[in-house]
Enzyme design. Structure first.
Site, PDB file in Angstrom:
ATOM      1  N   SER A  21     -26.800  67.856  85.244  1.00 24.93           N
ATOM      2  CA  SER A  21     -27.628  67.310  84.174  1.00 24.93           C
ATOM      3  C   SER A  21     -28.134  65.944  84.594  1.00 24.93           C
ATOM      4  O   SER A  21     -27.842  65.475  85.691  1.00 24.93           O
ATOM      5  CB  SER A  21     -26.804  67.174  82.890  1.00 24.93           C
ATOM      6  OG  SER A  21     -25.910  66.081  83.029  1.00 24.93           O
ATOM      7  N   LYS A  22     -28.853  65.315  83.679  1.00 20.81           N
ATOM      8  CA  LYS A  22     -29.416  63.990  83.955  1.00 20.81           C
ATOM      9  C   LYS A  22     -28.337  62.987  84.366  1.00 20.81           C
ATOM     10  O   LYS A  22     -28.600  62.072  85.119  1.00 20.81           O
ATOM     11  CB  LYS A  22     -30.105  63.469  82.691  1.00 20.81           C
ATOM     12  CG  LYS A  22     -31.586  63.767  82.671  1.00 20.81           C
ATOM     13  CD  LYS A  22     -32.269  62.836  81.688  1.00 20.81           C
ATOM     14  CE  LYS A  22     -33.279  63.623  80.881  1.00 20.81           C
ATOM     15  NZ  LYS A  22     -33.166  63.488  79.460  1.00 20.81           N
ATOM     16  N   ARG A  23     -27.156  63.173  83.826  1.00 16.98           N
ATOM     17  CA  ARG A  23     -26.050  62.270  84.157  1.00 16.98           C
ATOM     18  C   ARG A  23     -25.853  62.133  85.657  1.00 16.98           C
ATOM     19  O   ARG A  23     -25.391  61.136  86.163  1.00 16.98           O
ATOM     20  CB  ARG A  23     -24.745  62.818  83.574  1.00 16.98           C
ATOM     21  CG  ARG A  23     -24.294  62.211  82.297  1.00 16.98           C
ATOM     22  CD  ARG A  23     -22.983  62.839  81.859  1.00 16.98           C
ATOM     23  NE  ARG A  23     -23.032  64.296  81.855  1.00 16.98           N
ATOM     24  CZ  ARG A  23     -22.301  65.054  82.650  1.00 16.98           C
ATOM     25  NH1 ARG A  23     -21.465  64.522  83.515  1.00 16.98           N
ATOM     26  NH2 ARG A  23     -22.404  66.382  82.598  1.00 16.98           N
ATOM     27  N   HIS A  24     -26.158  63.224  86.384  1.00 16.46           N
ATOM     28  CA  HIS A  24     -25.923  63.218  87.826  1.00 16.46           C
ATOM     29  C   HIS A  24     -27.063  62.569  88.603  1.00 16.46           C
ATOM     30  O   HIS A  24     -27.042  62.535  89.819  1.00 16.46           O
ATOM     31  CB  HIS A  24     -25.728  64.648  88.321  1.00 16.46           C
ATOM     32  CG  HIS A  24     -24.536  65.308  87.719  1.00 16.46           C
ATOM     33  ND1 HIS A  24     -24.638  66.188  86.669  1.00 16.46           N
ATOM     34  CD2 HIS A  24     -23.223  65.202  88.009  1.00 16.46           C
ATOM     35  CE1 HIS A  24     -23.425  66.601  86.334  1.00 16.46           C
ATOM     36  NE2 HIS A  24     -22.556  66.019  87.124  1.00 16.46           N
ATOM     37  N   GLY A  25     -28.071  62.088  87.912  1.00 13.73           N
ATOM     38  CA  GLY A  25     -29.235  61.525  88.595  1.00 13.73           C
ATOM     39  C   GLY A  25     -30.430  62.394  88.266  1.00 13.73           C
ATOM     40  O   GLY A  25     -30.413  63.108  87.268  1.00 13.73           O
TER      41      GLY A  25
END
Ligand code: GLU
Length: 506
Positions: free
Chosen positions: A270-274
């Site tokens: 997800s966005k959390r990972h970049g």
């Protein structure tokens, strides 16, 4: 519309335009595309925009832009008037409505008059009962399931708001519990007790719009989809879809739920990972070839020891047997490595064309004048081996366009040299600037070697202060190429600036 079953393998990518296209979606699309292409079949795009409140034309545009950029083409779709346009569900609502009513007429579905208020109260009561330790009941209680069809039709015709729900068969005529079974091409045979399936889900909403389940199943049937390759998050919907196909009297397609794509922490990507949206990768200077190559390996293994695959090669190699069951881990470093590989395969001119939009901040004018453009193009071979992303380019070659800040004196010193020795080396270097900036590439090397030997200094020592003076750093793209791009006058001015600073530093 006729079904196309006879046409062999037909796959689809069926996104809902409710967000930007991300890695997971592209992987689903790519596998469907590769599978169809590998079998000489067709790959179609279908926009599942049944959720009107969450669908947005900007996301549809992003979808088109993404696939255009990636070079993944779909095959047909009359809805937009173009022969290659996608199918769009919002243009087909009356069709789904018709199928829902027909199914209710045949007894595979039923009219439900339970309004939101009742459903909300039901949910609250179920939650309260669960809190008090009662059996865990959730979902619709099937209250309208046995309303006589005539009565239901009369109420509906009289204006009572209704939904149409799928009637999930629970028991056979002998009263034995029913199960639904299907074979997933990757995960094997999966069996669900019908009682454990979401009880009688809505097919047609009270506003007359279809739900995802109805539109998806009707379209997969009408469009002759032979194989549904989709993300594992849809796995719980598959028994329900299987029941729906059978209720209509249709054969379900083959299902293949793709391995999950995780971040390196083991959580769903997800966005959390970049960056996860393709757009974000594109803006950082990833190439479509690299993204396709890497994404095609997420959850599939092709040939041992081979890393680089073009889209065409992937089409030749792909098969469902090459999919892995285990989740794939998305590794940003690995994708970057791929990008570097593809950048190095570009010619200088190709690289310049791709990179120019990334160079905007470097130029005095926008668009850049002929001199700046020529310098930019000439710089490409100097950095090709040193970058993995196009976005790294401005930082790498900024010194060719703007005089870099003057580094402190110690930066100029070759190892074990002092200020006096550095000044001597830079003076020798100064005399080399004009010849180097005008010499042909293959003469430069011997020119400096000769001069270093004459002066009794190491080649590296001779070049270090010159490099720092010209590029502003001890590590830089090739010096001789930089001198040729800057030209003798600008390069000399930089050397003189450094000489003045060093002379005053003692
Ligand atoms: N519209 C669904 C999605 O957004 C499609 C799921 C499926 O492939 O059946 O992913």
């Amino acid at each position: 519309m006729d079904t196309h079953k006879s046409a062999g393998i037909r796959t689809r990518y069926a996104p809902s335009p409710t967000g930007l296209q991300h890695i997971g979606g592209v992987r689903t699309a790519l596998f469907n595309y590769l599978f169809a292409r590998s079998a000489g079949g067709a790959f179609i795009l279908r926009l599942e925009d049944t959720d009107r409140s969450r669908s947005d034309p900007a996301f549809t545009q992003n979808l088109y832009d993404t696939f255009n950029w990636l070079g993944i083409r779909w095959d047909e779709g009359p809805d937009t008037g173009g022969p290659r346009g996608p199918y769009i569900q919002s243009g087909r609502f009356s069709l789904y409505r018709q199928y829902a009513h027909d199914l209710a007429g045949q007894g595979g579905a039923y009219y439900c008059f339970c309004g939101n208020e009742r459903l909300e109260a039901l949910r609250k009561a179920q939650e309260a009962a669960a809190r008090e330790g009662g059996a865990l009941q959730s979902g619709y209680d099937r209250r309208c399931r046995d309303l006589p069809l005539n009565e239901a039709k009369r109420r509906a015709a009289g204006g009572d708001p209704y939904t149409i729900r799928l009637k999930i068969p629970l028991q056979d005529p002998e009263g034995a519990a029913l199960f639904t079974q299907y074979t997933d091409r990757l995960l094997g045979t999966i069996t669900w007790k019908n009682e454990d399936i979401n009880p009688d889900p809505v097919l047609l909403k009270s506003d007359g719009f279809p739900t995802y389940h109805l539109a998806n199943v009707v379209d997969d049937h009408l469009m002759g989809i032979s194989h549904v390759l989709r993300a594992q998050e849809w796995l719980p919907s598959t028994p329900l879809h299987t029941i729906l196909y059978r209720a209509f009297g249709w054969d379900p397609p083959e299902f293949c739920h793709l391995p999950m794509v995780m971040g390196q922490d083991g959580k769903k990507l997800s966005k959390r990972h970049g960056a996860a949206s393709v757009d974000a990768f594109r803006r950082q200077g990833y190439l479509p070839e690299a993204l396709i190559n890497y994404v095609a390996l997420l959850g599939a293994s092709y040939e041992e020891g081979k890393d680089i695959y073009t889209l065409q090669e992937l089409t030749e190699h792909f098969s469902l047997e090459k999919l892995n069951k285990a989740p794939a881990v998305f590794d940003y470093k690995r994708l970057e490595w791929y990008n570097g590989q593809y950048l190095r395969r570009k010619t200088g001119a190709e690289l310049a064309a791709l990179a120019l939009p990334f160079g905007e901040g470097l130029f005095k004018d926008s668009p850049p004048g002929p001199e700046e453009t020529a310098a930019f193009i000439a710089a490409m071979p100097l950095i090709k081996e040193r970058i993995n992303l196009l976005a790294e380019i401005p930082e790498k070659i900024g010194y060719l366009f703007t005089e870099p800040p003057l580094p402190p004196p110690a930066e100029f010193f070759p190892k074990k040299s002092d200020l006096a020795q550095t000044l001597r080396l830079l003076r020798i270097g100064r005399d080399l600037v004009r010849p180097l900036a005008t010499a042909a590439e293959d003469e430069a090397e011997s020119l400096v070697k000769e001069r270093a030997a004459q002066a009794g200094v190491k080649l590296g020592d001779l070049l270090m202060p010159l490099r720092v003076a010209v590029t502003g750093a001890r590590i830089s793209p090739p010096l001789f190429g930089s001198l040729r791009i800057l030209g003798p006058d600008r390069a000399l001015a930089r050397v003189d600036r450094a000489l003045a600073a060093l002379s005053g530093a003692g």
